[in-house]
Design an enzyme around this catalytic site. Structure first.
Site, PDB file in Angstrom:
ATOM      1  N   ASP A 141      25.493  36.523   6.787  1.00 35.08           N
ATOM      2  CA  ASP A 141      25.510  35.277   7.550  1.00 35.08           C
ATOM      3  C   ASP A 141      25.184  34.102   6.629  1.00 35.08           C
ATOM      4  OD1 ASP A 141      25.966  36.797   9.807  1.00 35.08           O
ATOM      5  OD2 ASP A 141      23.851  36.826  10.400  1.00 35.08           O
ATOM      6  N   LYS A 142      25.627  32.926   7.021  1.00 33.08           N
ATOM      7  CA  LYS A 142      25.403  31.719   6.216  1.00 33.08           C
ATOM      8  C   LYS A 142      23.948  31.583   5.787  1.00 33.08           C
ATOM      9  CE  LYS A 142      25.373  26.677   6.601  1.00 33.08           C
ATOM     10  NZ  LYS A 142      25.565  25.523   7.496  1.00 33.08           N
TER      11      LYS A 142
END
Length: 337
Positions: A141-142
């Protein structure tokens, strides 16, 4: 956004849904079909499906929405890469929080893929995940930091993906969860699908579109409750599947979401320990090199923001577990080498 429907014909039965979808109006490639399925834009007989390998039957009704987007132009950008290992076949790197893995809507530049193209050249990265995701084997995830695998060749990429599927690649994460988790170890076996009301959220579900999702955890330390929180538990989590947001969703499902998580979290601002992103870090990768078969092990200590958050509650420690002491020794040993 154009909406389409299709009734599966006799000659189409037995096909995988992604293959059939790629042949239908409005879908320009199989990779586009896969993206649509992953994004929850495809229904089979009235139910959202997120499984690209689903086999269709005669008479099945497909409904899908095509999002019109300009094609992504991939360019190299010389962004900092924290590379821990590199050879002709693969790269092991530590991704910083805040970096998106590949270009997508709202993130056309500044991604890991842009940096990899500048570092390796587009033609020197595996293409198995699609033309817009060169080199990508798996994603973080970012705002999740830590170790990732990158493939430089299609052969290495295919073998690494197979290693993830058969669980021969050991991926472990460190997480700080809200609350007191009593058992020292646990297994969360709960299928995950995309939420119906909020497509950005993933949820534990018993719907037909939910996919098998398994996470195990081991408690490393527990921390007493304070004025603004209900205590914390420091965990090592191991993935046996790789669904979107899997650890975050599973910890939320058992009532102990990650500290700082903006999507699945809980508690007051002060209970987030100054974090504006989830306390989740990919800290360990262990695997055999797909080509040379050399055994490789990588460990990545907590980045500064997560270490500061953990240090801020250290006085409330209820005592490390055996596993917690082993992890402390592992990091201490790495610091000395």
């Amino acid at each position: 956004m154009p909406e389409y429907s299709h009734i599966v014909k006799a000659e189409e039965k037995g096909k995988r849904i992604d293959i059939l979808l790629s042949m239908l109006p409005g879908v320009d490639s199989r990779m586009s079909a896969v993206r649509m399925i992953e994004d929850g834009a495809v229904e089979l007989n009235g139910t959202v499906t997120t499984t690209k390998k689903r086999i269709v039957c005669e008479g099945d009704r497909l409904a899908y929405v095509v999002t019109l987007q300009a094609p992504v132009e991939l360019t190299g950008e010389y962004l900092p890469l924290d590379i821990r290992y590199e050879d002709d076949d693969l790269i092991v790197l530590s991704k910083q929080a805040g970096m998106v893995c590949h270009p997508a809507k709202g993130h056309r530049s500044g991604t890991l893929v842009n940096a990899l193209i500048a570092h390796c050249g587009y033609g020197n990265l595996a293409q198995l995940q699609g033309e817009d995701r060169p080199g990508i084997v798996h994603r973080l995830d970012k705002d999740t930091s830590g170790l990732m695998l990158v493939a430089k060749t299609d052969v290495a990429g295919r073998l690494l993906q197979e290693g993830i599927q058969v669980k021969s690649i050991d991926r472990r994460y460190l997480a700080l969860a809200h609350g007191y988790i009593a058992p020292d170890t646990g297994l969360i076996d709960a299928p995950i699908s995309r939420g119906d009301s909020d497509r950005q959220r993933m949820v534990v579900s018993d719907s037909a579109s939910a996919r098998l999702s398994v996470t195990t955890f081991t408690v490393l330390d527990r921390f007493e409750a304070g004025r603004h929180d209900d205590g914390y538990t420091f965990l090592e989590c191991k993935l046996y599947t790789g669904r979107t947001h899997q650890i975050r969703v599973h910890l939320n499902y058992i009532g102990h979401p990650c500290v700082g998580d903006p999507l699945y979290g809980k508690g007051s601002v002060k209970a987030q320990l100054g974090l504006d992103r989830q306390f989740l870090h990919s800290y360990r990768l262990v695997f055999d090199h797909p080509i040379s078969r050399e055994h490789l092990e990588f460990t990545d200590p907590l980045p500064r923001d997560l270490q500061q958050a953990l240090s801020s509650i250290q006085e409330g420690s209820m005592g490390r577990t055996v596993a917690g002491n082993a992890l402390f020794d592992l990091f201490s040993s790495a610091d000395r080498t």
